[in-house]
Design an enzyme around this catalytic site. Structure first.
Site, short mmCIF file in Angstrom:
data_model
loop_
_atom_site.label_atom_id
_atom_site.label_comp_id
_atom_site.label_asym_id
_atom_site.label_seq_id
_atom_site.Cartn_x
_atom_site.Cartn_y
_atom_site.Cartn_z
N HIS A 27 0.85 -1.20 0.00
CA HIS A 27 0.00 0.00 0.00
C HIS A 27 0.88 1.25 0.00
O HIS A 27 2.06 1.21 0.38
CB HIS A 27 -0.93 0.01 1.22
CG HIS A 27 -0.22 0.29 2.53
ND1 HIS A 27 -0.05 1.56 3.03
CD2 HIS A 27 0.37 -0.55 3.43
CE1 HIS A 27 0.59 1.49 4.18
NE2 HIS A 27 0.87 0.23 4.45
N CYS A 28 0.30 2.36 -0.46
CA CYS A 28 0.97 3.65 -0.40
C CYS A 28 0.18 4.53 0.57
O CYS A 28 -0.51 4.01 1.45
CB CYS A 28 1.08 4.28 -1.79
SG CYS A 28 -0.51 4.57 -2.59
N VAL A 29 0.22 5.83 0.42
CA VAL A 29 -0.43 6.73 1.36
C VAL A 29 -1.95 6.61 1.31
O VAL A 29 -2.62 6.71 2.34
CB VAL A 29 -0.02 8.19 1.09
CG1 VAL A 29 -0.73 9.15 2.04
CG2 VAL A 29 1.49 8.34 1.26
N ARG A 31 -3.69 4.20 -1.20
CA ARG A 31 -4.21 3.10 -2.00
C ARG A 31 -3.63 1.74 -1.62
O ARG A 31 -2.47 1.65 -1.25
CB ARG A 31 -3.91 3.34 -3.48
CG ARG A 31 -4.75 4.41 -4.13
CD ARG A 31 -4.08 4.92 -5.39
NE ARG A 31 -2.97 5.82 -5.09
CZ ARG A 31 -1.97 6.08 -5.92
NH1 ARG A 31 -1.92 5.49 -7.09
NH2 ARG A 31 -1.02 6.91 -5.56
#
Length: 472
Positions: A27-29, A31
């Site tokens: 995951h990113c910030v 999504r």
């Protein structure tokens, strides 16, 4: 935002095809990022109707689910607990996702991986050039004069700002060399050296090549009867890209065959020497010619049919973002700036982002869903500041008609500014702040273009929703 529960996360897992369909996840910030075995198993309708999900899309072999800042970490942690999967890094998920890509997609992803890391430096340079424009361009604050004409004591400050801003473009091959050689598996430091070698001050400045060629004064090296032109490649993209690939391949080849005890004495010197000769003898001249041909094609199209060129690029840019092909046009923008000093494509990009934000904002005024209202306002602000993913994938593509309205507005705005010869000497922030990166003299036309990109998508989206009685 709805509460993160085990049952809610289980429904997300089920919607993407179940645990067995997940090859890798991270995951990113905002999504969740998945490398899936089969994207056809994804139930997009279930995802769109999920209370935790703001949107979903597929790009570069990854299926991404927009959750939101803060919440995404809770969802990911719960998902790992439910599936029993081990945490994956972004690099591992990217590597797993690459298996889903065809040759064209791999090429586009390679370009994206090379250029995205250097975008902050290029955007910063663009913003600083905008500040320099405010100080040096006439007819902004004073009729027929610039700020430094009226206040000469500001001239040196403007000169320093210009130097700082221009550095990223003068030494662009150094930035690309670092990123490209790293991507191709070589030593990034050697990539920097290779890039700086191509813009060494002892070489003929690439921007002065035309005049020197016309005057017959191009300096050359004579090596055993072979004449090699001493030309620099300032602002050029293709020569350093291909030279970086050759350098990385030679380095990898040597590292596998040279004993560890003498690698430092052999690998880097031999790799740089061979690549350097090839760059000046063949790679540079050939790629310089191809780059100029590409520039000529784009310049010719927009010169001969400015309205059609601006309209078409305004219409297709957002669809290109969906496919990821928009990354290839960053290289074209940089090539145009290197060859002509300006780009007429990037200003249209900025308007496209604004148009997506305007269509997204209109949804806030027509929806009765409180979650959609909150998503629309936050996503539109993001798009106005140059980041369109939340607006495009979370709202506009989800309801489809806002996306259509946005590209119509973008096309009209793109046509208007192209007819009025709006160009940018650098790449800046692709939204409302983009006006600061526009060349002096084009600010009024670009401002009108921004108004078009704001009003047309907003009005069309609002009217479409009202008259068609679309439920959003």
């Amino acid at each position: 935002m709805a509460k993160v529960t085990k049952e809610a996360v289980e429904r997300i897992i089920e919607a993407i095809g179940g645990k067995d369909n997940i090859a890798s996840a991270t995951h990113c910030v905002t999504r969740l990022r998945f490398a899936l075995h089969d994207e056809s198993k994804v139930d997009k309708e279930a995802l769109e109707n999920h209370e935790l999900v703001r949107g979903s899309f597929s790009t570069s072999g990854q299926f991404q689910v927009i959750i939101g800042q803060g919440t995404v970490e809770k969802v990911y942690k719960e998902m790992m607990a439910i599936t029993g999967m081990e945490d994956s890094s972004k690099e591992e998920t990217k590597a797993a996702a690459e298996k889903n890509l065809n040759i064209i997609q791999r090429l586009v992803k390679t370009l994206a991986d090379i250029f995205i890391p250097i975008i902050p430096a290029i955007v910063t340079a663009g913003l600083l050039m905008g500040i320099n424009n405010l100080l040096t361009a006439p007819d902004i604050f004073f009729t027929g004069q610039s700020v430094i004409d009226v206040y000469p004591q500001w001239a040196d400050l403007a000169d320093i700002i210009h130097l700082i801003a221009n550095t990223a473009f003068v030494f662009l091959p150094g930035l690309i060399g670092w990123s490209a050689v790293k991507k191709f598996g070589g030593s990034p430091l050697l990539g920097i050296v290779l890039g700086l070698m191509l813009v060494h001050p002892d070489l003929l400045n690439a921007w002065a090549y035309g005049e020197a060629q016309e005057a017959g004064e191009i300096p050359t090296w004579n090596i055993f009867g072979l004449e090699i032109q001493q030309i620099g490649y300032q602002g050029q993209v293709l020569p350093i890209l291909f030279a970086s690939y050759i350098l990385a391949q030679i380095e990898i080849f040597l590292r596998k065959r040279v004993h560890d005890s003498i690698q430092m004495l052999v690998v880097a010197p031999v790799a740089l020497l061979i690549t350097g000769f090839l760059a000046f003898i063949a790679i540079g001249p050939i790629m310089f010619t191809i780059g100029d041909a590409i520039t000529s094609v784009f310049v010719g199209v927009f010169d001969q049919a400015a309205a059609i060129g601006g309209l078409l690029y305004g219409l297709i840019y957002a669809p290109l973002v969906i496919t990821g092909l928009h990354h290839t046009f960053l290289a074209v923008d940089l090539q145009l700036i290197g060859s002509t000093g300006v780009t007429f494509l990037w200003p249209i990009l900025a308007l496209s982002n604004i148009a997506q934000g305007a269509a997204c904002l209109a949804i806030m005024f027509v929806t009765r869903n409180e979650n959609t209202k909150g998503l629309s306002i936050s996503s539109s602000i993001s798009a106005f500041l140059g980041v369109t993913e939340p607006a495009m994938f979370g709202v506009n593509l989800r309801f489809r008609f806002p996306f259509i309205c946005a590209i119509i507005g973008s096309g009209i705005a793109g046509m208007f500014i192209t007819i009025n010869n709006v160009v940018a000497p650098a790449i800046g922030v692709g939204g409302l702040p983009g006006i600061f990166s526009i060349q002096a003299g084009g600010w009024l036309a670009f401002a009108i273009g921004m108004v078009i990109a704001l009003i047309v998508p907003f009005v069309l989206t609002y009217l479409w929703a009202k008259f068609k009685k679309v439920e959003v």
